[in-house]
Scaffold this motif. Structure first.
Motif, PDB file in Angstrom:
ATOM      1  N   LEU A 200      18.435 -27.137  86.617  1.00  0.00           N
ATOM      2  CA  LEU A 200      17.152 -26.903  87.280  1.00  0.00           C
ATOM      3  C   LEU A 200      16.142 -27.918  86.769  1.00  0.00           C
ATOM      4  O   LEU A 200      15.916 -28.005  85.560  1.00  0.00           O
ATOM      5  N   SER A 201      15.553 -28.682  87.666  1.00  0.00           N
ATOM      6  CA  SER A 201      14.498 -29.612  87.285  1.00  0.00           C
ATOM      7  C   SER A 201      13.190 -28.841  87.141  1.00  0.00           C
ATOM      8  O   SER A 201      12.724 -28.212  88.098  1.00  0.00           O
ATOM      9  N   ALA A 202      12.598 -28.880  85.944  1.00  0.00           N
ATOM     10  CA  ALA A 202      11.313 -28.191  85.751  1.00  0.00           C
ATOM     11  C   ALA A 202      10.260 -28.759  86.690  1.00  0.00           C
ATOM     12  O   ALA A 202       9.515 -28.005  87.334  1.00  0.00           O
ATOM     13  N   ALA A 203      10.208 -30.083  86.801  1.00  0.00           N
ATOM     14  CA  ALA A 203       9.218 -30.701  87.693  1.00  0.00           C
ATOM     15  C   ALA A 203       9.474 -30.310  89.141  1.00  0.00           C
ATOM     16  O   ALA A 203       8.532 -30.007  89.899  1.00  0.00           O
ATOM     17  N   GLY A 204      10.753 -30.318  89.547  1.00  0.00           N
ATOM     18  CA  GLY A 204      11.082 -29.957  90.921  1.00  0.00           C
ATOM     19  C   GLY A 204      10.755 -28.512  91.232  1.00  0.00           C
ATOM     20  O   GLY A 204      10.245 -28.197  92.313  1.00  0.00           O
ATOM     21  N   TRP A 205      11.017 -27.623  90.283  1.00  0.00           N
ATOM     22  CA  TRP A 205      10.728 -26.209  90.494  1.00  0.00           C
ATOM     23  C   TRP A 205       9.227 -25.973  90.576  1.00  0.00           C
ATOM     24  O   TRP A 205       8.747 -25.276  91.481  1.00  0.00           O
ATOM     25  N   ASP A 211       8.437 -20.252  99.048  1.00  0.00           N
ATOM     26  CA  ASP A 211       9.614 -19.892  99.843  1.00  0.00           C
ATOM     27  C   ASP A 211      10.844 -20.670  99.396  1.00  0.00           C
ATOM     28  O   ASP A 211      11.965 -20.137  99.406  1.00  0.00           O
ATOM     29  N   ALA A 212      10.658 -21.921  98.974  1.00  0.00           N
ATOM     30  CA  ALA A 212      11.788 -22.707  98.472  1.00  0.00           C
ATOM     31  C   ALA A 212      12.290 -22.135  97.149  1.00  0.00           C
ATOM     32  O   ALA A 212      13.498 -22.101  96.892  1.00  0.00           O
ATOM     33  N   GLN A 213      11.368 -21.677  96.294  1.00  0.00           N
ATOM     34  CA  GLN A 213      11.778 -21.070  95.030  1.00  0.00           C
ATOM     35  C   GLN A 213      12.568 -19.783  95.286  1.00  0.00           C
ATOM     36  O   GLN A 213      13.598 -19.543  94.654  1.00  0.00           O
ATOM     37  N   ARG A 214      12.101 -18.967  96.219  1.00  0.00           N
ATOM     38  CA  ARG A 214      12.806 -17.717  96.523  1.00  0.00           C
ATOM     39  C   ARG A 214      14.194 -17.999  97.087  1.00  0.00           C
ATOM     40  O   ARG A 214      15.179 -17.327  96.735  1.00  0.00           O
ATOM     41  N   ALA A 215      14.286 -18.990  97.972  1.00  0.00           N
ATOM     42  CA  ALA A 215      15.585 -19.336  98.550  1.00  0.00           C
ATOM     43  C   ALA A 215      16.544 -19.839  97.468  1.00  0.00           C
ATOM     44  O   ALA A 215      17.740 -19.513  97.474  1.00  0.00           O
ATOM     45  N   ALA A 216      16.033 -20.628  96.532  1.00  0.00           N
ATOM     46  CA  ALA A 216      16.873 -21.134  95.447  1.00  0.00           C
ATOM     47  C   ALA A 216      17.377 -19.990  94.570  1.00  0.00           C
ATOM     48  O   ALA A 216      18.544 -19.960  94.176  1.00  0.00           O
ATOM     49  N   ALA A 217      16.491 -19.038  94.254  1.00  0.00           N
ATOM     50  CA  ALA A 217      16.897 -17.897  93.428  1.00  0.00           C
ATOM     51  C   ALA A 217      17.913 -17.027  94.159  1.00  0.00           C
ATOM     52  O   ALA A 217      18.878 -16.539  93.560  1.00  0.00           O
ATOM     53  N   ASP A 218      17.729 -16.837  95.466  1.00  0.00           N
ATOM     54  CA  ASP A 218      18.714 -16.092  96.258  1.00  0.00           C
ATOM     55  C   ASP A 218      20.073 -16.781  96.212  1.00  0.00           C
ATOM     56  O   ASP A 218      21.112 -16.137  96.039  1.00  0.00           O
ATOM     57  N   GLY A 219      20.066 -18.099  96.389  1.00  0.00           N
ATOM     58  CA  GLY A 219      21.315 -18.849  96.360  1.00  0.00           C
ATOM     59  C   GLY A 219      21.995 -18.766  95.007  1.00  0.00           C
ATOM     60  O   GLY A 219      23.215 -18.592  94.920  1.00  0.00           O
ATOM     61  N   PHE A 254      11.504 -18.981  87.316  1.00  0.00           N
ATOM     62  CA  PHE A 254      12.846 -18.798  87.868  1.00  0.00           C
ATOM     63  C   PHE A 254      13.397 -17.435  87.484  1.00  0.00           C
ATOM     64  O   PHE A 254      14.053 -16.758  88.305  1.00  0.00           O
ATOM     65  N   CYS A 255      13.148 -17.008  86.249  1.00  0.00           N
ATOM     66  CA  CYS A 255      13.609 -15.698  85.796  1.00  0.00           C
ATOM     67  C   CYS A 255      13.031 -14.581  86.664  1.00  0.00           C
ATOM     68  O   CYS A 255      13.746 -13.660  87.082  1.00  0.00           O
ATOM     69  N   ARG A 256      11.742 -14.668  86.967  1.00  0.00           N
ATOM     70  CA  ARG A 256      11.120 -13.646  87.821  1.00  0.00           C
ATOM     71  C   ARG A 256      11.736 -13.645  89.209  1.00  0.00           C
ATOM     72  O   ARG A 256      12.041 -12.584  89.771  1.00  0.00           O
ATOM     73  N   GLU A 257      11.894 -14.831  89.784  1.00  0.00           N
ATOM     74  CA  GLU A 257      12.447 -14.916  91.141  1.00  0.00           C
ATOM     75  C   GLU A 257      13.895 -14.442  91.171  1.00  0.00           C
ATOM     76  O   GLU A 257      14.316 -13.769  92.129  1.00  0.00           O
ATOM     77  N   LEU A 258      14.675 -14.782  90.137  1.00  0.00           N
ATOM     78  CA  LEU A 258      16.069 -14.355  90.119  1.00  0.00           C
ATOM     79  C   LEU A 258      16.169 -12.841  89.971  1.00  0.00           C
ATOM     80  O   LEU A 258      16.999 -12.191  90.642  1.00  0.00           O
ATOM     81  N   THR A 259      15.338 -12.257  89.112  1.00  0.00           N
ATOM     82  CA  THR A 259      15.333 -10.800  88.957  1.00  0.00           C
ATOM     83  C   THR A 259      15.002 -10.131  90.286  1.00  0.00           C
ATOM     84  O   THR A 259      15.658  -9.156  90.688  1.00  0.00           O
ATOM     85  N   GLN A 341      33.976 -28.448  86.602  1.00  0.00           N
ATOM     86  CA  GLN A 341      34.232 -28.668  88.022  1.00  0.00           C
ATOM     87  C   GLN A 341      32.976 -28.866  88.861  1.00  0.00           C
ATOM     88  O   GLN A 341      32.787 -29.896  89.482  1.00  0.00           O
ATOM     89  N   THR A 342      32.102 -27.853  88.920  1.00  0.00           N
ATOM     90  CA  THR A 342      30.982 -27.843  89.863  1.00  0.00           C
ATOM     91  C   THR A 342      29.648 -27.841  89.123  1.00  0.00           C
ATOM     92  O   THR A 342      29.469 -27.112  88.146  1.00  0.00           O
ATOM     93  N   LEU A 343      28.732 -28.656  89.604  1.00  0.00           N
ATOM     94  CA  LEU A 343      27.345 -28.639  89.132  1.00  0.00           C
ATOM     95  C   LEU A 343      26.472 -28.240  90.310  1.00  0.00           C
ATOM     96  O   LEU A 343      26.398 -28.958  91.311  1.00  0.00           O
ATOM     97  N   SER A 344      25.842 -27.068  90.220  1.00  0.00           N
ATOM     98  CA  SER A 344      24.876 -26.666  91.244  1.00  0.00           C
ATOM     99  C   SER A 344      23.482 -27.036  90.753  1.00  0.00           C
ATOM    100  O   SER A 344      23.203 -26.991  89.556  1.00  0.00           O
ATOM    101  N   HIS A 345      22.591 -27.404  91.667  1.00  0.00           N
ATOM    102  CA  HIS A 345      21.335 -28.029  91.252  1.00  0.00           C
ATOM    103  C   HIS A 345      20.175 -27.610  92.137  1.00  0.00           C
ATOM    104  O   HIS A 345      20.352 -27.193  93.291  1.00  0.00           O
ATOM    105  N   PHE A 346      18.978 -27.761  91.571  1.00  0.00           N
ATOM    106  CA  PHE A 346      17.736 -27.601  92.337  1.00  0.00           C
ATOM    107  C   PHE A 346      16.686 -28.554  91.769  1.00  0.00           C
ATOM    108  O   PHE A 346      16.492 -28.638  90.550  1.00  0.00           O
ATOM    109  N   GLY A 347      16.009 -29.281  92.671  1.00  0.00           N
ATOM    110  CA  GLY A 347      14.856 -30.088  92.293  1.00  0.00           C
ATOM    111  C   GLY A 347      15.137 -31.536  91.974  1.00  0.00           C
ATOM    112  O   GLY A 347      14.237 -32.240  91.499  1.00  0.00           O
ATOM    113  N   PHE A 348      16.366 -32.013  92.218  1.00  0.00           N
ATOM    114  CA  PHE A 348      16.714 -33.393  91.885  1.00  0.00           C
ATOM    115  C   PHE A 348      16.919 -34.219  93.151  1.00  0.00           C
ATOM    116  O   PHE A 348      17.262 -33.683  94.208  1.00  0.00           O
ATOM    117  N   THR A 349      16.737 -35.526  93.018  1.00  0.00           N
ATOM    118  CA  THR A 349      16.985 -36.430  94.132  1.00  0.00           C
ATOM    119  C   THR A 349      18.458 -36.848  94.133  1.00  0.00           C
ATOM    120  O   THR A 349      19.165 -36.732  93.122  1.00  0.00           O
TER     121      THR A 349
END
Length: 398
Positions: A200-205, A211-219, A254-259, A341-349
Motif C-alpha cells: 500500500l502506497s501511503a501517498a497513494g492512499w 470511494d476509491a479507498q472503500r473499493a480498495a478495502a473491499d477488494g 486503511f484499518c478503519r475501511e477494512l474493518t 507468487q502474487t503482489l497485490s497493490h494500491f496507489g502505485f504507478t
C-alpha cells in the motif's frame, strides 16, 4: 459422467473419443456451467463461484477457442492427450480452472478430488452434472471427476497412463505424488507451496478519494477471506511504503475501511479459528518476529512485524494482517524469494511496479495485480501459460 466415485483407470477414457483444440462442444458445456454458477442463489451461498462463473462465460471461452484455433501455415496445435489433475483440498474450486482450460484444449481429463472437499466443491459438482444432462455425450466420455481414498495402485495407474500430470498443493504433497512414475514422454506441471504479499502506497492512499479507498478495502477483504486466506495468492503481509508519519496515517485509515468492509460484507470467523490465530500470532511474537499483536475482533488480527523480520509465509489463520513499513517500493525487492507468487497493490504507478520487477534477482513474483484481484485466476499462472502446457504443436514445412 462427472461425479465423485471410486474408479479404476482401465477403460476410463477411451482415446477414440477425440475432442479438438477449442472444441465447440466443450465451449457450449462450459458456457452452460458458467450460467449455473452465476445464478443468484449460488452466488449468495458461495461468492467465490461468481468469479469462476465469470471466468467460464461463453463469450470469453469463444475468444479463447478462436485464439487456439488460429491458423498458422507452419504449425498444427493439438491436444496433449490424457491429463491427470490432482488439486489441493484447501482451495476447493481451483480444480475447475485448470480442468476447464485443459478440456478447452481438447484433452481427456481425470481430476482426483480430495475426500475432504465440501461446500463450494459439492456445489460445483452438482452444477457440472446438471450441465452434463444437456451436453454432447462426448463430454461425459472424455471427462472424469473422481474421488478415492489412499490407493497407491490406482494413483500409479493413472500416473502411468497420463500424458501430463498437474499437481497442486504443498511441497510435501507434490514430492509425494512425484514418487509415481510417468511414462517417458509424459511430464509434470507443478504448483507447489507459494506465498503472497500486498503493498500500500501511503501517498497513494492519502491522495485517493473516499470511494476509491472503500473499493480498495473491499477488494482486500475479498483477497483475505475467500478461501480462508489459505490460497497461495492470498496476501499474508501488508507493506506500507512512505515516511513513518504518512505510513501510520495511511494505515489507520486503511484499518478503519477494512474493518467496515469486513462487517459490511458479513465475513465471519468462528471461535476456533480466532483461537488458532492467537496461538500462531503470539508464537511469532515469542520468536521476536512480531513487535505487537492486536485483536479488535474475531474477524481481524493486526500483527506488526519487528524491524527486519522476515514476512510470515506460512498460514496464520483467516483474517490476519501482518504489517510492516518500507521507505519505498523498491525496498521490497531484497525480501522476495522464488516462493513468492502474487503482489497485490494500491496507489502505485505502472512504472513503479515495473521498476520493482527489474530489481528482483532471479525468480519471484509471477503476478502483480490490484487489490481485489489476488484470487482472480488467469490462463497464465505461476508463470506458466496453461494453454501452451495443455497443447502440443506439430511443425510443418512443405
Amino acid at each position: 459422467m462427472i461425479v465423485r466415485f471410486p474408479a479404476t483407470a482401465e477403460g476410463l477414457l477411451p482415446a477414440e473419443d477425440a475432442l479438438t483444440v477449442g472444441d465447440p462442444r466443450v465451449v457450449g458445456f462450459l458456457g452452460a456451467l458458467s450460467a449455473r454458477l452465476l445464478a443468484p442463489s449460488v452466488a449468495r451461498a458461495h461468492p467465490e463461484l461468481g468469479s469462476l462463473g465469470f471466468f467460464l462465460r461463453r463469450a470469453e471461452l469463444a475468444r479463447t477457442a478462436a485464439h487456439l484455433r488460429r491458423a498458422d501455415p507452419h504449425t498444427v496445435r493439438r491436444p496433449r492427450g490424457l491429463v491427470f489433475h490432482v488439486p489441493p483440498a484447501n482451495v476447493d474450486t481451483v480444480f475447475v480452472y485448470s480442468w476447464a482450460l485443459s478440456a478447452l484444449a481438447g484433452n481427456r481429463n481425470v481430476v482426483r478430488l480430495s475426500s475432504r472437499s465440501a461446500g463450494a466443491a459439492d456445489t460445483v459438482l452438482a452444477a457440472l452434472n446438471d450441465a452434463l444432462a444437456d451436453a454432447d455425450p462426448v463430454i461425459a466420455r472424455t471427462q472424469r471427476m473422481v474421488s478415492y481414498g489412499r490407493d497407491d495402485a490406482l494413483t500409479a495407474e493413472l500416473s502411468a497412463a497420463c500424458d501430463l500430470r498437474v499437481l497442486w498443493g504443498g511441497d510435501a504433497s507434490v514430492t509425494e505424488l512425484r514418487r509415481y512414475p510417468l511414462h517417458p514422454l509424459a511430464r509434470d506441471l507443478t504448483f507447489p507451496d507459494r506465498s503472497s504479499f500486498a503493498v500500500l502506497s501511503a501517498a497513494g492512499w492519502l491522495a485517493a478519494p473516499g470511494d476509491a479507498q472503500r473499493a480498495a478495502a473491499d477488494g482486500y477483504a475479498n483477497d483475505v477471506y475467500w478461501f480462508d486466506q489459505a490460497a497461495c495468492s492470498s496476501p499474508r503481509t501488508l507493506y506500507v511504503t512512505g515516511p513513518a508519519a504518512d505510513a501510520e496515517k495511511a494505515l489507520d485509515g486503511f484499518c478503519r475501511e477494512l474493518t467496515d468492509a469486513v462487517h459490511r460484507r458479513g465475513w465471519t470467523v468462528d471461535a476456533a479459528m480466532a483461537v488458532e490465530k492467537r496461538i500462531r500470532t503470539y508464537g511469532l511474537a515469542a520468536d521476536g518476529r512480531a513487535a505487537g499483536v492486536r485483536f479488535p475482533s474475531n474477524e481481524l488480527a493486526w500483527l506488526h512485524l519487528a524491524d527486519g523480520a522476515e514476512p510470515p509465509r506460512d498460514w496464520l489463520g483467516t483474517g490476519v494482517v501482518a504489517v510492516a513499513r518500507l521507505d519505498a517500493l523498491r525496498d521490497l525487492a531484497p525480501l522476495i524469494t522464488p516462493r513468492d507468487q502474487t503482489l497485490s497493490h494500491f496507489g502505485f504507478t505502472g512504472d513503479e511496479l515495473r521498476e520493482l520487477v527489474t530489481a528482483i534477482p532471479g525468480r519471484g513474483l509471477d503476478r502483480i495485480v490490484p487489490f481485489g484481484q489476488a484470487l482472480s485466476f488467469a490462463p497464465v499462472w505461476d508463470g506458466h501459460d496453461l494453454l501452451e502446457e495443455f497443447t502440443t504443436r506439430t511443425t510443418i514445412r512443405s
